[in-house]
Design an enzyme around this catalytic site. Structure first.
Site, short mmCIF file in Angstrom:
data_model
loop_
_atom_site.label_atom_id
_atom_site.label_comp_id
_atom_site.label_asym_id
_atom_site.label_seq_id
_atom_site.Cartn_x
_atom_site.Cartn_y
_atom_site.Cartn_z
N CYS A 230 0.79 -1.23 0.00
CA CYS A 230 0.00 0.00 0.00
C CYS A 230 0.83 1.29 0.00
CB CYS A 230 -0.95 0.01 1.20
SG CYS A 230 -0.10 0.19 2.80
N ASP B 210 30.82 3.82 -9.98
CA ASP B 210 30.36 4.89 -9.12
C ASP B 210 30.71 4.56 -7.66
OD1 ASP B 210 28.98 6.74 -7.61
OD2 ASP B 210 27.06 6.46 -8.62
#
Length: 461
Positions: free
Chosen positions: A216, A367
């Site tokens: 949800c 990175d």
């Protein structure tokens, strides 16, 4: 067997022999060439596994989980194919089959144990006849390659929805991202997790890669955190809860970096274990391997026998000796994993000598901004000295400056790993330990350097 299969196998085996003669491990190239010649070769091999293949994926813990499972099977006289060297793309798995097959391409093994790169799981499921899929955890890792974790999760979700009802899906109950994958699959889902609140914290970690309910979107409530976002949780709105684990660990005691004891529960049965591994993260790896072994039909007695033979994998908490001095090597490759290693080091009471080696090659991830999410501030009161090495040692030096480490304990940057190892060891007295924390390619470079010093009995082999 047709000509395409024969030629691809012969080419792969010849390349494997040539690369080894040249001093290269040949863990990927033979499989790469063979599958270029015959894209269906991996599928051909996997169909010959007589009982079951197991795919093991996740951000952290693939190697230790697969090694533990392999030890359990081997101890119980079960044969298996395994991409043991850690090459976890399809080419590496194909190379493992080439190593095990004869020149006619015949494989005679009961099981396949395959570490699978997080991004490659969909392709692996398409090409490998599989009866067990394991997903350990999901953390930010190699952002330049994977992007954010949602990209990886979406690929996994799509894959497990397509798994058939005869397949076991082994999931970490304590990782909200991973456990939710069990909601929308036809597979037989088995969960594992930790049942010991004394080993967790109620404080929210600095690095949290799962915060919201996947049902949800509401922020999750955590009762306890065991490692990063892995813990006991529920959604306050839709009441989605952590699943109850089928296999669990309780009564955990961590004694330094290389010993852990706990009670292992499988169904209604419980045994006490003591293993030469350290940290909560390794308990998760053990639980994953045990859950797979149980799904393959092994009972707790057989599993316990196998666990009694488990040893650390090179670069994942292994101790070595050189010139009467100790090396402890722990792979670091993302902020969550690095923070767990630092937490584990805190179990050793003495101040420590550290060598941290940061590379940014493709296998590490280009990175290195993730270094800013590592809690290096913990080193301020626990470290005698820190030596920095690797291709991105200067980036690490800047990060440690902002962590306010005393400049007197941080040695000047030494990008050459061999030189950094030598000077680090020179600072140790006989019997002391150097804690080495390398990224993946730095770990392999370190291994070569240690081999040159006569240390060749690595469990990576």
């Amino acid at each position: 067997m047709n000509l395409a299969i024969t030629s691809s196998i012969l080419a792969g085996k010849l390349i494997s022999k040539l690369t080894k003669l040249g001093g290269n491990g040949g863990t990927a190239l033979p499989g790469l060439v063979s599958t270029r010649l015959n894209p269906k070769l991996l599928s051909y091999f996997s169909k010959q596994i007589t009982k079951s293949s197991v795919l093991i994926t996740g951000t952290n813990g693939k190697t230790t989980t697969s090694r533990t499972l392999g030890t359990i099977l081997a101890t119980n006289q079960m044969s298996y194919v395994h991409n043991r060297a850690g090459s976890n793309l399809l080419r590496g798995i194909t190379t493992a089959f080439l190593e095990k097959s004869n020149w006619d391409g015949k494989v005679n093994n009961d099981y396949g144990i395959f570490e699978v790169d997080e991004f490659v799981l969909p392709q692996a499921l398409e090409q490998i006849k599989t009866k067990v899929v394991v997903i350990n955890n999901l953390f930010r890792d190699q952002l330049d390659r994977y992007g954010e974790i949602e990209t990886v999760w979406s690929r996994w979700d799509k894959s497990v929805r397509q798994v058939d009802k005869e397949t076991f899906l082994v999931l970490n109950a304590d990782d909200p991202n991973v456990s939710f994958l069990g909601k929308n699959t036809r597979a037989k889902v088995l969960y594992y997790g930790i049942e010991d609140p004394t080993q967790g914290s109620t404080l929210t970690p600095d690095v949290l890669d799962a915060q919201k309910c996947r049902e949800c979107g509401t922020e999750l409530d955590f009762e306890v955190f065991y490692a990063s976002h892995m813990g006991v949780y529920q959604c306050p709105k839709c009441h989605l809860m952590r699943p109850h684990p089928h296999v669990s660990a309780s009564n955990i005691k961590i004694s330094g970096v290389d010993k852990v004891s706990f009670d292992l529960s499988l169904g209604e049965n419980t045994i006490s274990l003591s293993l030469p591994l350290g940290g909560i993260f390794n308990i998760y790896n053990i639980l994953a391997a045990v859950t797979v072994a149980a799904s393959l039909g092994l009972d707790l007695k057989a599993i316990s026998l196998g666990l009694s033979k488990v040893q650390p994998v090179f670069g994942r908490g292994e101790k070595l000796q050189i010139d009467n001095k100790n090396l402890y090597i722990a792979l670091v490759k993302n902020p969550s994993g690095f923070n767990e290693v630092l937490k584990l080091l805190s179990y050793e009471p003495k101040k420590k000598h550290l060598l941290i080696i940061i590379n940014d090659l493709i296998a590490d991830g280009r990175d290195v901004s993730w270094l800013w999410d590592v809690d290096f501030e913990k080193l301020k009161d626990t470290t005698l000295n820190v030596t920095l090495s690797g291709l991105r040692a200067a980036d690490l030096a800047l990060r440690l400056k902002y962590a306010h480490l005393d400049s007197r304990i941080v040695s000047p940057v030494q990008t050459n790993i061999a030189e950094a190892l030598r000077t680090s060891l020179e600072k140790l007295k006989s019997g002391e330990t150097l804690y080495v924390l390398p990224t993946y390619t730095a770990m392999l470079q370190l291994r070569k350097e240690l081999e040159s010093k006569g240390l060749k009995n690595f469990s990576l082999d």
